[in-house]
Design a protein around this motif. Sequence first.
Motif, PDB file in Angstrom:
ATOM      1  N   ILE A   6       0.835  -1.195   0.000  1.00  0.00           N
ATOM      2  CA  ILE A   6       0.000   0.000   0.000  1.00  0.00           C
ATOM      3  C   ILE A   6       0.873   1.250   0.000  1.00  0.00           C
ATOM      4  CG2 ILE A   6      -0.247   0.006   2.537  1.00  0.00           C
ATOM      5  CD1 ILE A   6      -3.104   1.088   2.122  1.00  0.00           C
ATOM      6  N   ARG A  31      -0.265  -4.151   2.483  1.00  0.00           N
ATOM      7  CA  ARG A  31      -1.655  -3.846   2.769  1.00  0.00           C
ATOM      8  C   ARG A  31      -2.217  -4.811   3.824  1.00  0.00           C
ATOM      9  NH1 ARG A  31      -4.463  -0.909  -0.549  1.00  0.00           N
ATOM     10  NH2 ARG A  31      -3.049  -1.460  -2.261  1.00  0.00           N
ATOM     11  N   ASN A  66      -0.456   3.316  -2.971  1.00  0.00           N
ATOM     12  CA  ASN A  66      -1.269   2.577  -3.951  1.00  0.00           C
ATOM     13  C   ASN A  66      -0.737   2.766  -5.367  1.00  0.00           C
ATOM     14  OD1 ASN A  66      -3.191   1.258  -2.293  1.00  0.00           O
ATOM     15  ND2 ASN A  66      -4.366   3.161  -2.095  1.00  0.00           N
TER      16      ASN A  66
END
Length: 251
Positions: A6, A31, A66
């Motif tokens: 992430i 993540r 991201n």
Amino acid sequence: MAGDAILETNGLTKEFRGFVAVRNVDLRVERGTIHALIGPNGAGKTTVFNLLTKFLQPTSGRILYNGQDITRIKPADVARLGIVRSFQISAVFPHLTVLENVRVALQRPLGNSFHFWESESRLNRLNGRAEELLEDVGLSGYAGHLAVELPYGRKRALEIATTLALDPDMMLLDEPMAGMGHEDIGRIAELIRRVAAKRTILMVEHNLSVVADLSDRITVLARGEILAEGSYAEVSRDARVMEAYMGTGHA
């Protein structure tokens, strides 16, 4: 979702008038994990946090969230993307009630300003969600208390509730256990574990027993550089880590 990062940094570096506070930090946060950033005093942990949340601009390097390069965007834009930071010193409105504090935070995702002057009836529409958040952090019985009246550990729980009100995908917690007694540490650790079920946590923490119990992965900083990385079992056996903590604790 192993392997799904992430947040990543590449060569993250910050200099202050010739002093290198952070040097070539390559950080990768998976993540849905709890990732701890630890190290002795002066290791650069808070500087890294300030770089990630854009309160400081890096001298060089990149920050990806991201997969998007967020290196040069503004702090408010970072929060809108889903990264929210909880500060080391409790940041609540002391003379508002616990419920009112959460209600103020809930206005942000709705696109409103902090409308302290809004009519009570309009603000009351947020009460249901505010009460849910207070229940999530164990503060249901404190809704009508002024924040200034809360014990320290409960005040930190309120801060986490106001952070959750912004509905982040990733929370950065800056020493969430600082100054707490044993009972409060256990309560907040359990709260962080519950919160992490639906989001990613990156935290700076000095309490190594908390790190050992909570963290999926640990990055150890020393003198602004990554010294070691891995599980608690792995980093705690690393001779360089022991030297950094025991031999150069004031670095």
